[in-house]
Write an enzyme that holds these catalytic residues in place. Structure first.
Site, PDB file in Angstrom:
ATOM      1  N   GLU A  42       5.517  -2.570  -1.140  1.00 29.52           N
ATOM      2  CA  GLU A  42       4.931  -1.546  -1.969  1.00 29.52           C
ATOM      3  C   GLU A  42       5.663  -0.276  -1.664  1.00 29.52           C
ATOM      4  OE1 GLU A  42       1.039  -0.538  -2.380  1.00 29.52           O
ATOM      5  OE2 GLU A  42       0.085  -2.688  -2.861  1.00 29.52           O
TER       6      GLU A  42
ATOM      7  N   HIS B 220       3.745   7.312   5.770  1.00 30.96           N
ATOM      8  CA  HIS B 220       4.186   5.928   6.714  1.00 30.96           C
ATOM      9  C   HIS B 220       5.244   6.044   7.625  1.00 30.96           C
ATOM     10  CE1 HIS B 220       1.657   3.341   3.374  1.00 30.96           C
ATOM     11  NE2 HIS B 220       0.703   4.161   4.491  1.00 30.96           N
TER      12      HIS B 220
ATOM     13  N   GLU C 103      -2.887  -5.625   1.661  1.00 36.80           N
ATOM     14  CA  GLU C 103      -3.351  -4.557   2.767  1.00 36.80           C
ATOM     15  C   GLU C 103      -4.411  -4.806   3.330  1.00 36.80           C
ATOM     16  OE1 GLU C 103      -3.055  -0.914   0.548  1.00 36.80           O
ATOM     17  OE2 GLU C 103      -0.824  -0.699   0.647  1.00 36.80           O
TER      18      GLU C 103
END
Ligand code: CA
Length: 668
Positions: free
Chosen positions: A293, A268, A195
């Site tokens: 993920e 998201h 990330e």
């Protein structure tokens, strides 16, 4: 769908090296014929065009620490069984593992979160390999958790320049991967960071970040030439950022194969946005894409005495109930989006599917295990490295309700979804849960009502609206209270649901905080008596109450200031309204303006005539802003309404600021 993979020589080569299909078959041969996965309870729609070599990953980083803490993973019948065998039998073909450089304090005590160093990765990798699965190595290039909020440099690399760090990344990556190779681990993919939204190992400029990524990629290619090199970012809901990351990597000529993103549906964005964003990267830069993920809650309950990120009401607005079937259907739908609507997507990896409670007796007992074995998200020993986050909030798992195993270590029925979505599975359909509601009420909306229905979701992921009853709730009181959030419990067909009610006051005043420096549509009238050349009246950034600006007045002349600012409002309905505004002011320094020399007030005009007035006292700067209010203003539709503030002070060096003017509907 298969056709597009032909051009990817590396994928084909990888499949051959991994022998994914053959490997699984070989594995099964040792243990007897593989049993077909079936389910009596899950309804799973087939994912069309699903490639044989599509990667179904599960991050199992915590397994070693969990087992050390006494966790026993079991089969569906409750008998102890190697968790990697269970995963492989259910269609998982990739195990992801995070790697921290040195997650230990100076006395060798682990920071927690699985204490995942390269030794743990080797232990997990060997077991995954034995079960016929590939390993995805997730280098964080940190001594502890790396994500968009922090990418702390490893202790050993502190003070290094970007070039020195790049050398260290290369050496560390090479040495680590060689250790895995020596152990016979089948490494399928390697990440160049975790990330890495705009920083990595303490580097915050792209030139530096890309030096480290290039060094990582070089080492990966040298040790495992057939493994895929993956970059990993998050927050795909911010599509422009994702495209910017891909542009930077291209600009700095980073050698990678897979552009990966996290995707947690609560935060998201939509499936559509995910598919469009990843497809845009694939299209423009010729990269493969993957969800590195994801996860979904199978229950709202916590089982380790450490509260969870997602719980009651956490899926407001989501399309899946937080149930075992909801978790399975979410995973199936996400896979379908990747396979059939996303360009060159090669897989999806479930995050921490094995991170379950270490015990169900007490918080104290669990705390002792988290500290000793690192099976919580962080231990107290992390404080020397990460004092502000882990050092304060160390504890257990916030995602035990999102695992693929129950609190007793048995696989959830939803684990079968990886295998079941290949051909689909039918089972008797049952009502599985009801979805939470989320609504906003504007205080001027007299006809607002809470939702009369919510969708009840069935095990086959179909939905049907059902009547909902909310616990008695006084909308009139919420309306009068104004800006606030409420959670209202309710029931629909026996299911507990919540309604997240946001009450917002509609402000009929435009440019209410004077953020538009032109002050429009406020009209200024400078009255007789104000000297023209020694005053300043208008928007400035000197003393805002909120935002960047306020409406300011000042003069040095003894005759003072005398002006009005007025705004005409467009109301929607007859009713009762209220006016509020704030004034800061003073004379010389901190002294108040003399009361006898001031005539300051806010007012309301209806039909051109003054209907209400509130006096304002311009005091000293040190008193700060004071808020003034007129209640019970009766307004009739069709009758013009205006609000104004009159400032008349006959004193040299008087000054003040006006900010945050609100005119709100209260009721009929
Ligand atoms: Ca928990």
């Amino acid at each position: 769908m298969m056709g597009k993979y032909i051009k990817y020589r590396k994928i084909i080569a990888l499949a051959a090296v991994l022998g994914l299909v053959a490997g699984l078959a070989g594995c099964a041969a040792e243990q007897g014929p593989a049993k077909a996965v079936t389910s009596d309870t899950l309804c799973v729609k087939k994912v069309d065009s699903l490639p044989e070599d599509f990667f179904f990953g599960v991050d199992a980083s915590s397994v070693i620490a969990e087992e050390a803490s006494g966790v026993v993973y079991r089969d569906a019948a409750g008998e102890p069984k190697d968790v990697f065998e269970t995963l492989a039998e259910n269609g998982v073909n990739l195990i992801r593992v995070r790697v921290w450089n040195d997650p230990y304090d100076k006395d060798g005590r682990g920071y927690g979160g699985g204490n995942n160093d390269i030794e743990k990765a080797a232990a997990i990798g060997k077991r995954a390999t034995k079960a016929g699965m590939g390993l995805l190595v997730d280098f964080h290039y940190s001594d502890f958790w790396a994500d968009p909020s922090k990418q702390m440099v490893p202790k050993a690399w502190k003070g290094m320049t970007a070039d020195e760090k790049a050398d260290a990344v290369y050496a560390y990556t090479k040495e680590s991967l060689e250790a895995l190779k020596k152990e016979g681990v089948r490494v399928a993919m390697v990440q160049t960071g975790n990330e890495t939204n705009g920083h990595l190992a303490g580097e915050t400029k792209w030139a530096g970040i890309c030096k480290l990524m290039a060094a990582s990629s070089k080492a990966i290619r040298e040790v495992f030439p057939d493994a895929l090199v993956c970059v990993h970012f998050t927050n795909p809901e911010k599509s422009d950022n994702m495209l910017d990351y891909a542009f930077r990597l291209d600009y700095y000529k980073i050698d990678y194969d897979v552009f990966g993103s996290s995707y947690y549906p609560y935060w998201h964005g939509t499936f559509d946005n995910l598919a469009e964003t990843l497809s845009a990267v694939a299209e423009k830069y010729g990269k493969k894409t993957m969800v590195m993920e994801t996860s979904y809650a199978f229950t709202t309950e916590d089982t380790d005495f450490w509260s969870n990120t997602i719980g009651e009401g956490g899926a407001a607005g989501a399309s899946y109930p937080m149930t075992v079937a909801g978790q399975a259907n979410f995973l199936r739908d996400l896979t379908d989006v990747l396979v059939n609507r996303t360009k060159d997507a090669i897989g999806v990896c479930y995050w921490e599917g094995t991170w379950i409670s270490v015990g169900r007796e007490s918080l104290e007992a669990n705390k002792a295990l988290w500290e000793e074995h690192g099976s919580g998200w962080a231990s107290s020993y992390a404080k020397e490295y990460d004092p502000n986050d882990a050092g304060k909030w160390y504890g257990g798992s916030a995602v035990d309700n999102q695992a693929l195993f129950d609190a007793g270590g048995k696989p959830l029925e939803s684990l079968k979804v990886f295998a079941l979505m290949k051909g689909g599975n039918d089972a008797p359909v049952y009502a599985d849960g009801a979805l939470d509601a989320a609504v906003t009420m504007m205080t001027d909306d007299a006809s607002f009502e809470l939702p009369k229905t919510v969708p009840v979701v069935y095990s086959d992921n179909t939905k049907k609206d059902a009547a909902v009853t909310w616990e008695p709730f006084d909308l009139a009181a919420a309306r009068a209270k104004g800006n606030a959030d409420y959670t209202i419990p309710g029931k629909a067909e026996g299911y507990g649901v919540t309604c997240a009610l946001a009450v917002r006051e509609f402000n009929f005043v435009e440019n209410d905080s004077f953020e538009d420096a032109s002050a429009a549509p406020w009209e200024l009238t400078v009255n007789a008596g104000t000297p023209s050349n020694t005053h300043k009246i208008g928007v400035t950034a000197e003393n805002p109450k909120t935002g960047q600006n306020a409406y300011h007045f000042w003069t040095s002349d003894a005759s003072g200031v005398n002006f009005d600012i007025v705004q005409t409002l467009q109301l929607r309905a007859s009713g009762t309204y209220k006016l509020t505004f704030s004034v800061l002011g003073g004379g010389q320094g901190t002294a108040a303006v003399t009361a006898s020399k001031e005539n300051v007030y806010g007012y309301v005009l209806t039909g051109g005539e003054e209907a209400a007035r509130v006096p304002v006292t311009v005091t000293s700067y040190s008193d700060g802003y004071r808020t003034y209010r007129i209640d019970g203003i009766r307004c009739e539709a069709g009758r013009p309404v205006a609000i104004g503030i009159h400032v008349e002070i006959a004193e040299a060096n008087c000054w003040g600021d006006i900010d945050d003017v609100m005119f709100n509907y209260v009721g009929e």
